[in-house]
Design a protein around this motif. Structure first.
Motif, PDB file in Angstrom:
ATOM      1  N   GLY A   1      -9.112  16.730   1.734  1.00 23.44           N
ATOM      2  CA  GLY A   1      -9.208  18.172   2.013  1.00 23.44           C
ATOM      3  C   GLY A   1      -9.682  18.961   0.805  1.00 23.44           C
TER       4      GLY A   1
ATOM      5  N   CYS B   1      -0.302  -1.778   4.956  1.00 17.99           N
ATOM      6  CA  CYS B   1      -0.718  -0.354   4.956  1.00 17.99           C
ATOM      7  C   CYS B   1      -1.822  -0.185   3.918  1.00 17.99           C
ATOM      8  CB  CYS B   1       0.470   0.540   4.623  1.00 17.99           C
ATOM      9  SG  CYS B   1       1.830   0.388   5.796  1.00 17.99           S
ATOM     10  N   THR B   2      -2.769  -1.089   3.943  1.00 13.51           N
ATOM     11  CA  THR B   2      -3.745  -1.227   2.862  1.00 13.51           C
ATOM     12  C   THR B   2      -5.010  -0.400   3.054  1.00 13.51           C
ATOM     13  OG1 THR B   2      -4.294  -3.237   4.060  1.00 13.51           O
ATOM     14  CG2 THR B   2      -3.091  -3.505   2.011  1.00 13.51           C
TER      15      THR B   2
ATOM     16  N   VAL C   1      -2.104  -7.416  -4.369  1.00 15.74           N
ATOM     17  CA  VAL C   1      -1.704  -8.529  -3.494  1.00 15.74           C
ATOM     18  C   VAL C   1      -2.919  -9.430  -3.283  1.00 15.74           C
ATOM     19  CG1 VAL C   1      -0.828  -9.195  -1.235  1.00 15.74           C
ATOM     20  CG2 VAL C   1       0.076  -7.152  -2.365  1.00 15.74           C
TER      21      VAL C   1
ATOM     22  N   GLY D   1      -0.309   4.369   0.253  1.00 16.20           N
ATOM     23  CA  GLY D   1      -1.108   5.494   0.753  1.00 16.20           C
ATOM     24  C   GLY D   1      -0.269   6.268   1.763  1.00 16.20           C
TER      25      GLY D   1
ATOM     26  N   GLY E   1       0.808  -1.214   0.000  1.00 13.60           N
ATOM     27  CA  GLY E   1       0.000   0.000   0.000  1.00 13.60           C
ATOM     28  C   GLY E   1       0.838   1.260   0.000  1.00 13.60           C
TER      29      GLY E   1
ATOM     30  N   ASN F   1      -7.020  11.924  10.524  1.00 13.26           N
ATOM     31  CA  ASN F   1      -6.829  10.590   9.929  1.00 13.26           C
ATOM     32  C   ASN F   1      -5.507  10.512   9.177  1.00 13.26           C
ATOM     33  OD1 ASN F   1      -9.120   8.846  10.665  1.00 13.26           O
ATOM     34  ND2 ASN F   1     -10.241  10.649   9.947  1.00 13.26           N
TER      35      ASN F   1
END
Ligand SMILES: Cc1cc2nc3c(=O)[nH]c(=O)nc-3n(C[C@H](O)[C@H](O)[C@H](O)COP(=O)(O)OP(=O)(O)OC[C@H]3O[C@@H](n4cnc5c(N)ncnc54)[C@H](O)[C@@H]3O)c2cc1C
Length: 437
Positions: free
Chosen positions: A52, A181-182, A147, A18, A16, A415
């Motif tokens: 944002g 980190c998906t 994955v 992100g 991931g 977040n």
């Protein structure tokens, strides 16, 4: 391995690209770890681009003023295990985030309510800076790799990661350490379809039922079309079994499906969890937040006394949004009496108005879907992770970072802050482990 498979080995593989995966990759590399990222998209940070309103609310400095920044910051987070975020935020909080971005080449500026953005006010520049940082450090990113499975072995290499590539060939990667980190389930078009949960579950982890967070609420109310578009400044309260379980203040907006606005988005996670438990959820709104119930009674009594000769409808002009007036009359049961004068109002009807202005109640039927949500509340159970390192207690060498775990933040940059903090801490913890600290 068949002839169509490619295979690469790295000390650390991060699934991931992100916010959390990017932060983890850059940090790990800086600490001397051979890290690589696997990402299903053809670029890094697709979700960050949408954050944002395209400006990327990177963090929020409003909690970073006191001596114990991390404690204040940790109050913005929610998890089944309430204390879990704190040791992570103590290691990498808002101040460190601001400094870290500066060293990567991204100065931040503060706008409303402590919300911080890149100086360019463009989310794309956050990604450009990360891509430059990855290039500077020669961190490979294997794009267009989905994955499908992760196999753990107690021997070496510990992790075998099986991917589907765009050419339909399977790619197999191996590593000693693995970061998941998906992300969660929000905005699936950005690549987050919950497959990270499945990977973690197949490795033995448990899922805390995920629900949409920071999302609009659907209401069961017959006059929504007439209310749609009306905004007001007020309180929203979520009520379950006659108890107010969370309250938020700010600009509230009625829509044709229900209700939105910053306070509603903040309240939504509570509503979503209760709805998932099949509880009956009520949203109560306060249209006169500046006055107590007694003050509202005094205020209206005086008004109706002074303007006894005016119609009831006219008595509300100037104190609430004009479009609300016919609906309030309907709710009070006097919409069929357009010429009713204030001096002729019954006590029973007056009481209905007092209640409507301070506690107008609506039945919440649902939230909008994960497609409209900004975060996922719930996720992989944090009791299965080591506090302050984010390593799995079940699978040695596996770490989680970001939204994939059962931690979600309030609206306002929290977040992404969790993505930066947890990505950094996972990488730092691995570096400490490798150097025997
Ligand atoms: C519209 C919107 C606006 C938002 N605005 C803000 C804001 O302004 N401020 C704020 O703080 N937060 C905001 N958020 C929330 C914030 O963006 C997320 O909480 C944060 O990006 C999560 O980071 P992450 O690294 O955990 O996961 P993600 O950013 O979701 O990244 C996960 C990555 O993993 C990849 N992936 C997933 N599964 C696989 C697989 N099987 N194989 C390969 N790759 C995979 C995905 O493609 C994705 O790139 C917003 C969210 C949305 C949807």
């Amino acid at each position: 391995m068949n002839k169509n498979q490619t295979s690469k080995h790295h000390q650390l593989i991060i699934i991931g690209a992100g916010g959390s995966g990017l932060m983890a990759a850059v940090t790990a590399r800086d600490m001397g770890i051979d890290a690589a990222i696997i990402e299903r998209n053809d670029r890094v940070g697709k979700k960050v681009l949408t954050t944002g309103n395209g400006r990327c609310n990177i963090t929020n400095e409003s909690t970073a003023t006191g001596t114990d920044e991390a404690v204040a910051l940790s109050r913005k987070y929610h998890s089944n295990q309430a204390g879990f975020p704190l040791p992570v935020l103590q290691q990498f909080g808002v101040r460190k985030t601001i400094d870290h971005f500066l060293t990567l080449g991204l100065p931040l500026i503060s706008l409303e309510d402590g919300r911080m953005y890149p100086m360019s006010l463009q989310a794309a520049s956050v990604l450009d800076i990360f891509q430059l940082a990855l290039d500077d450090r020669n961190v490979p990113v294997y794009f267009k790799n989905i994955v499908l499975d992760v196999i753990y072995s107690p021997n070496h290499p510990r992790f075998t990661i099986i991917c589907q590539t765009e050419t339909e060939e399977q790619a197999v990667y191996t590593s000693e350490y693995l970061f998941l980190c998906t992300g969660g389930l929000t905005a699936p078009k950005t690549g987050t379809d919950g497959s990270g949960y499945e990977l973690a579950q197949r490795l033995g982890h448990t899922l805390v039922h995920p629900v949409p967070g920071i999302v609009q609420l659907k209401l069961d109310y017959p006059h929504l079309k007439e209310l749609s578009g009306i905004k007001f400044e007020g309180w929203g309260h979520i009520i379950v079994r006659d108890d107010v379980i969370r309250s938020e203040y700010g600009e509230i907006l009625f829509t044709d499906y229900g209700i939105s606005g910053p306070p509603i988005l903040q309240l939504s996670r509570k509503a979503a969890f209760q709805l998932a438990k099949e509880e009956s959820v009520i949203l109560s709104v306060d249209l006169m937040p500046g006055r107590t119930e007694e003050e509202v009674v005094d205020f209206l009594e005086t008004r109706w006394g002074v303007f006894g000769h005016r119609t009831v409808a006219d008595s509300f002009i100037g104190i609430i949004n004009r479009k609300l007036i016919p609906i309030l009359l309907k709710e009070a049961g006097i919409d069929q009496e357009p010429h009713l004068l204030c001096q002729d109002l019954s006590w029973k009807t007056k009481k209905k108005f007092y209640r409507l202005l301070k506690q107008w109640e609506f039945k919440v039927t649902d939230t909008n879907s994960f497609t409209n949500a900004q975060t996922t509340a719930g996720g992989i159970d944090t009791t299965e992770l080591k506090e302050g390192t984010l390593e799995s207690k079940l699978v040695p060498g596996l770490y989680l970072a970001g939204e994939v775990m059962d931690v979600d933040g309030d609206c306002g940059g929290y977040n992404l802050q969790w993505a930066w903090s947890s990505g950094y801490v996972a990488a730092k913890s691995l570096a400490n482990h490798l150097s025997g600290v």
